[in-house]
Structure formats: structure tokens, C-alpha cells
Design a protein around this motif. Structure first.
Motif, PDB file in Angstrom:
ATOM      1  N   ASP A 152      87.452  94.529 102.961  1.00 33.74           N
ATOM      2  CA  ASP A 152      87.917  94.238 101.605  1.00 33.74           C
ATOM      3  C   ASP A 152      88.580  92.868 101.537  1.00 33.74           C
ATOM      4  OD1 ASP A 152      86.977  96.703 100.954  1.00 33.74           O
ATOM      5  OD2 ASP A 152      88.950  97.655 100.698  1.00 33.74           O
ATOM      6  N   ALA A 155      85.896  90.113 101.832  1.00 33.67           N
ATOM      7  CA  ALA A 155      85.105  90.001 100.599  1.00 33.67           C
ATOM      8  C   ALA A 155      85.883  89.267  99.517  1.00 33.67           C
ATOM      9  CB  ALA A 155      84.697  91.388 100.116  1.00 33.67           C
ATOM     10  N   ASN A 156      87.176  89.540  99.388  1.00 29.45           N
ATOM     11  CA  ASN A 156      87.984  88.900  98.343  1.00 29.45           C
ATOM     12  C   ASN A 156      88.254  87.433  98.646  1.00 29.45           C
ATOM     13  OD1 ASN A 156      88.901  90.835  96.130  1.00 29.45           O
ATOM     14  ND2 ASN A 156      89.304  92.062  97.950  1.00 29.45           N
ATOM     15  N   LYS A 158      86.181  85.480 100.290  1.00 30.38           N
ATOM     16  CA  LYS A 158      84.913  84.805  99.983  1.00 30.38           C
ATOM     17  C   LYS A 158      84.726  84.638  98.475  1.00 30.38           C
ATOM     18  CE  LYS A 158      82.329  86.226 104.100  1.00 30.38           C
ATOM     19  NZ  LYS A 158      81.192  87.035 104.617  1.00 30.38           N
ATOM     20  N   LYS A 159      85.286  85.563  97.721  1.00 30.24           N
ATOM     21  CA  LYS A 159      85.160  85.512  96.261  1.00 30.24           C
ATOM     22  C   LYS A 159      85.938  84.331  95.668  1.00 30.24           C
ATOM     23  CE  LYS A 159      86.223  88.334  92.164  1.00 30.24           C
ATOM     24  NZ  LYS A 159      86.782  89.635  91.710  1.00 30.24           N
ATOM     25  N   VAL A 160      87.138  84.063  96.185  1.00 33.14           N
ATOM     26  CA  VAL A 160      87.980  83.001  95.610  1.00 33.14           C
ATOM     27  C   VAL A 160      87.783  81.647  96.294  1.00 33.14           C
ATOM     28  CG1 VAL A 160      89.707  84.682  94.870  1.00 33.14           C
ATOM     29  CG2 VAL A 160      89.985  83.532  97.084  1.00 33.14           C
ATOM     30  N   SER A 192      90.897  80.776  90.711  1.00 32.81           N
ATOM     31  CA  SER A 192      90.341  82.119  90.801  1.00 32.81           C
ATOM     32  C   SER A 192      91.348  83.038  91.479  1.00 32.81           C
ATOM     33  CB  SER A 192      89.028  82.111  91.605  1.00 32.81           C
ATOM     34  OG  SER A 192      88.500  83.414  91.703  1.00 32.81           O
ATOM     35  N   ALA A 194      92.010  87.259  92.990  1.00 33.91           N
ATOM     36  CA  ALA A 194      91.453  88.551  93.380  1.00 33.91           C
ATOM     37  C   ALA A 194      92.592  89.427  93.878  1.00 33.91           C
ATOM     38  CB  ALA A 194      90.389  88.388  94.461  1.00 33.91           C
TER      39      ALA A 194
END
Length: 205
Positions: A152, A155-156, A158-160, A192, A194
Motif C-alpha cells: 500500500d 503504491a501511494n 508511486k501515485k504522488v 498531489s 494520497a
């Protein structure tokens, strides 16, 4: 040559090297040596860092390698037949030989000889006559901890990350009931966020 020519000669018998230590560990040691190999240095000016350190104490044997920028150290592996403090530095060319050693569930018997040599089962290994850096001093000892799901978090991040400043790639973490990750690039007004939950922690928000 003397024998072929019929001349007298005196055969020189090589005495076996004196055994200093013998102990037994598990096949897990070879697996850890394979994982540690990429962390060694190729700088000949730092000979100790070109090898892999096998650090022994009463708790077992630990595999350590560093190139002065990255550090690999394994958990302690059980050892039978030795319970004192000692470090063995495996030379670079011998690391390659140990990586090819095929052991599954068989024990690994290590014999240390006089003259900076050793044997891992039947594989002869050269040892470095050098002092390994005091790697323990750079390993932080934390009083508190947080437990979370690694996938988790990855993934977060990589998202921001695409919104982070390209020169720093900085992601800020804020803990307040959950884990909040923020990335921003002030120059381009990018931002960004998350959020994710943690499992448990011993530190305050």
C-alpha cells in the motif's frame, strides 16, 4: 625431473595447514552470501570492503557487505561449535566460488586455517587480512515503530511521485490518524496527495 634423469633428490613433503577454528552452520549462509555480493566494493584502495564479512558472536553468524554507500547485513544464522567473537573476510574471487556452491538442506562446515585460508565444505576460500569497518555504528536504534502494509505504501508513493520536484523527488509524510503523503513542485504549481491507514504504531502523531 631428477627422477627422469636418474639423479638423487629429496622429496619435500608439504605439511597440512594448521586448523584454527571449525564450526557448522546452515545452507542459509550461502543464500545470504549471494545476496550480499552486489553490495561489495571494487575499490582496491579499500580492500576490506571488496570482500564479504562473516561476523560471528554468541548469537550466531551475520553476513555483512558494504561499498561505503550501501550496506547489507543479514539476520543472525545459527552456528554450532563456536560461540566467541570473530570476523572472517571472504576475498572477492572466493565470493564467486561460494556463489556456485550447491547446498540445499545440508549443513555447511567452515574450517579456518592458518595463513588466511578457509574451507566451506570442500571449497577452498581465500580470506582477506584486513579490518572490516564498524558497520554497527551507522545502524540506527529506534525507540518507536510503525507497522503498515508495504504494498500500500509503495503504491501511494508511486501515485504522488510524478508531481514531485524533479531535482529533489521529495515526498512528505504526515502522520495524523493515518499516513498522508504529499508531493509538490512549486515551480510548476503541481501537487498531489494520497492517504493510507497504518496497522499500529508506538509513536505519537
Amino acid at each position: 625431473v631428477c627422477e627422469m634423469l636418474g639423479l638423487p633428490f629429496e622429496a619435500v613433503v608439504k605439511e597440512p595447514a594448521k586448523i584454527l577454528h571449525t564450526f557448522t552452520t546452515t545452507a542459509l549462509l550461502i543464500d545470504k552470501i549471494k545476496k550480499a555480493a552486489p553490495f561489495t566494493s571494487d575499490d582496491d584502495l579499500r580492500p576490506a570492503m571488496t570482500g564479504i564479512c562473516l561476523d560471528l558472536n554468541k548469537k550466531g553468524i551475520q553476513v555483512v557487505a558494504t561499498d561505503a554507500h550501501r550496506l547489507y547485513y543479514s539476520e543472525r544464522i545459527a552456528v554450532e561449535g563456536y560461540n566467541a567473537d570473530m570476523q572472517i573476510l571472504v576475498a572477492p574471487e572466493s565470493i564467486a566460488k561460494l556463489k556456485k556452491l550447491k547446498v540445499k538442506d545440508e549443513p555447511v562446515v567452515i574450517t579456518v586455517y592458518e595463513g588466511n585460508t578457509a574451507a566451506f565444505n570442500d571449497v577452498e576460500v581465500r580470506l582477506l587480512d584486513a579490518r572490516f569497518p564498524q558497520y554497527e555504528v551507522v545502524i540506527p536504534k529506534y525507540k518507536s515503530f510503525m507497522e503498515f502494509v508495504k504494498d500500500d505504501l509503495t503504491a501511494n508513493v508511486k501515485k504522488v511521485m510524478p508531481y514531485a520536484n524533479k531535482s529533489t523527488n521529495q515526498v512528505t509524510f504526515h502522520i495524523n490518524g493515518n499516513i498522508e503523503m504529499t508531493a509538490q513542485d512549486v515551480d510548476f504549481s503541481f501537487e498531489s496527495k494520497a492517504q493510507m491507514n497504518y496497522l499500529k504504531k508506538t509513536c505519537p502523531d
